[in-house]
Design an enzyme around this catalytic site. Structure first.
Site, mmCIF file in Angstrom:
data_model
loop_
_atom_site.group_PDB
_atom_site.id
_atom_site.type_symbol
_atom_site.label_atom_id
_atom_site.label_comp_id
_atom_site.label_asym_id
_atom_site.label_seq_id
_atom_site.Cartn_x
_atom_site.Cartn_y
_atom_site.Cartn_z
ATOM 1 N N GLU A 1 7.929 1.017 4.565
ATOM 2 C CA GLU A 1 7.465 0.023 5.527
ATOM 3 C C GLU A 1 7.649 -1.341 4.862
ATOM 4 O O GLU A 1 7.234 -1.537 3.733
ATOM 5 C CB GLU A 1 5.964 0.277 5.826
ATOM 6 N N HIS B 1 0.819 -1.216 0.000
ATOM 7 C CA HIS B 1 0.000 0.000 0.000
ATOM 8 C C HIS B 1 0.848 1.258 0.000
ATOM 9 O O HIS B 1 2.041 1.209 0.275
ATOM 10 C CB HIS B 1 -0.951 0.041 1.213
ATOM 11 N N HIS C 1 4.212 7.132 3.519
ATOM 12 C CA HIS C 1 5.112 5.997 3.285
ATOM 13 C C HIS C 1 4.549 5.051 2.239
ATOM 14 O O HIS C 1 3.377 5.140 1.880
ATOM 15 C CB HIS C 1 5.400 5.230 4.584
HETATM 16 CO CO CO Z 1 1.483 1.350 6.265
#
Ligand code: CO
Length: 134
Positions: free
Chosen positions: A130, A7, A79
């Site tokens: 991430e 994502h 992010h």
């Molecule tokens: Co995230």
């Protein structure tokens, strides 16, 4: 090491307004708002066929994204999240290459209840990454 894109997370100043905009203007499938007390964020998931967008807003007064919103009042990309096969092996390799991991090096469960770590943006071209156990 990395496998799938999971994502992109965007911090927004008004979660309800952002949810409505994605739904109405872009015709997106959006979730209801979820509050993650332990992570200090409220999230709306925008489901796409091949990936998702997470709209985030600070939750509570000790949110890790409060400062970010203060510095980006209209919102901004926060992010990106990429999956890895084995997060523990990934941590070992990153340490070998002297890539800084934010906070604790031990992977902690993220919003999807899977272990995650965050890599220092200064070590990855200004992008907070991430890594999530697939
Ligand atoms: Co995230």
């Amino acid at each position: 090491m990395i496998t799938k894109f999971n994502h992109v997370a965007i911090v927004v100043p008004d979660l309800n307004a952002a949810k409505k905009k994605y739904k109405e203007v872009l015709g997106a499938k959006v979730s209801k708002i979820s509050n993650y007390v332990e992570h200090g964020v409220s999230v709306v998931f925008v489901e796409l066929e091949n990936t998702k967008i997470e709209l985030m807003h600070p939750y509570g007064n000790k949110s890790p994204i409060s400062k970010f919103l203060e510095n980006n009042k209209n919102g901004s990309i926060h992010h990106i999240c990429i999956e890895v096969k084995d997060i523990k092996k990934s941590v070992e390799k990153l340490k070998k290459y002297r890539i800084r991991i934010l906070g604790d090096e031990t992977p902690k469960n993220g919003a999807h209840n899977k272990p995650v770590i965050f890599l220092h943006p200064k070590d990855f071209y200004g992008t907070l990454i991430e890594l999530e156990q697939e």
